[in-house]
Scaffold this active site. Structure first.
Site, PDB file in Angstrom:
ATOM      1  N   GLU A  31      36.984  37.032  32.363  1.00 53.94           N
ATOM      2  CA  GLU A  31      37.857  38.117  32.824  1.00 53.94           C
ATOM      3  C   GLU A  31      38.006  37.995  34.335  1.00 53.94           C
ATOM      4  O   GLU A  31      37.037  38.200  35.070  1.00 53.94           O
ATOM      5  CB  GLU A  31      37.263  39.473  32.450  1.00 53.94           C
ATOM      6  N   THR A  43      40.542  44.805  35.620  1.00 50.93           N
ATOM      7  CA  THR A  43      40.929  45.809  36.612  1.00 50.93           C
ATOM      8  C   THR A  43      42.454  45.916  36.690  1.00 50.93           C
ATOM      9  O   THR A  43      43.043  45.981  37.776  1.00 50.93           O
ATOM     10  CB  THR A  43      40.325  45.503  38.000  1.00 50.93           C
ATOM     11  N   LYS A  93      36.589  49.416  25.843  1.00 52.41           N
ATOM     12  CA  LYS A  93      35.586  49.087  26.857  1.00 52.41           C
ATOM     13  C   LYS A  93      34.808  50.349  27.209  1.00 52.41           C
ATOM     14  O   LYS A  93      35.387  51.303  27.742  1.00 52.41           O
ATOM     15  CB  LYS A  93      36.287  48.524  28.100  1.00 52.41           C
TER      16      LYS A  93
END
Length: 225
Positions: A43, A73, A133
């Protein structure tokens, strides 16, 4: 790559290396060290302005390795689309955003939004998010996942934040589909990162095997009863 195939691979490998850096060279170094240690899901966070550039480079120069590269993000749909066009296989956000979910659904890319409460998780799930998440994971204990999945067994959860070699087994055994690991994995020299990647990968797979054995044992006891 088909969305179902991406989700299956994330589930099978069980760990995503969260690469959060200040420059492209460092991101590339950490990514390749994680790959050398056997972690094939990365990621790349958009706290780095050139994150799309890193994603594109990794996807084009993966040296024959099976590699999933996601964007992290991601705060809005515009960034999500930019990442997807650069080759991102999945999108991760610190919080749920309906427009980002819509864009990911349009491109058939998994969207993994950050949620903290059951209400947030249900909302994200209803919007088509296949993995939630749990963020920040450090705010709760691994038992939290087991408690959530008791009434909501179909919600798949990936804790991120506070995951370490000391507690990763408990997260998996309590029902985490996968874990996102940042600083506990990505700090140090390239050789140190590669070594930690091997340790994390081994711990996750052992935990998944233990979970499967526990499920099989529970099924046998239920049948005998």
């Amino acid at each position: 790559m088909k969305k179902a195939k991406i989700l299956n691979r994330l589930s099978r490998t069980g760990i995503i290396a969260v690469v959060r850096t200040k420059n492209v060279d460092e991101a590339d170094k950490i990514s390749r060290a994680c790959m050398a240690g056997g972690i094939t899901s990365l990621e790349i966070t958009f706290t780095l302005a050139e994150a799309a550039e890193v994603i594109k480079s990794l996807k084009q120069n993966r040296d024959g390795k099976e590699l999933l590269v996601g964007a992290g993000t991601v705060l809005d749909s515009q960034t999500a689309r930019m990442a997807i066009l650069a080759g991102a296989n999945f999108i991760v956000s610190p919080a749920f955003d309906s427009e980002t979910s819509r864009v990911c659904n349009r491109y058939h890319i998994p969207y993994i939004p950050g949620c903290m409460t059951v209400t947030e998780m249900v909302k994200a799930s209803e919007a088509g998010c296949d993995i939630i998440k749990l963020f920040p994971g450090s705010a709760v204990s691994p038992r939290f996942i087991k408690d959530v999945k008791a009434p909501l067994p179909d919600i798949e959860i990936m804790p991120t934040g506070g995951i370490s070699l000391e507690n990763v087994e408990q997260w998996i055994v309590n029902g985490a589909l996968a874990v996102g690991v940042g600083g506990k994995l990505t700090s140090g020299t390239e050789s140190e990162i590669a070594d930690k990647a091997r340790q994390f990968s081994r711990a996750v797979q052992q935990a998944k095997e233990k979970l499967q054995k526990n499920k099989e044992k529970g099924a046998r006891l239920w049948q005998e009863w």
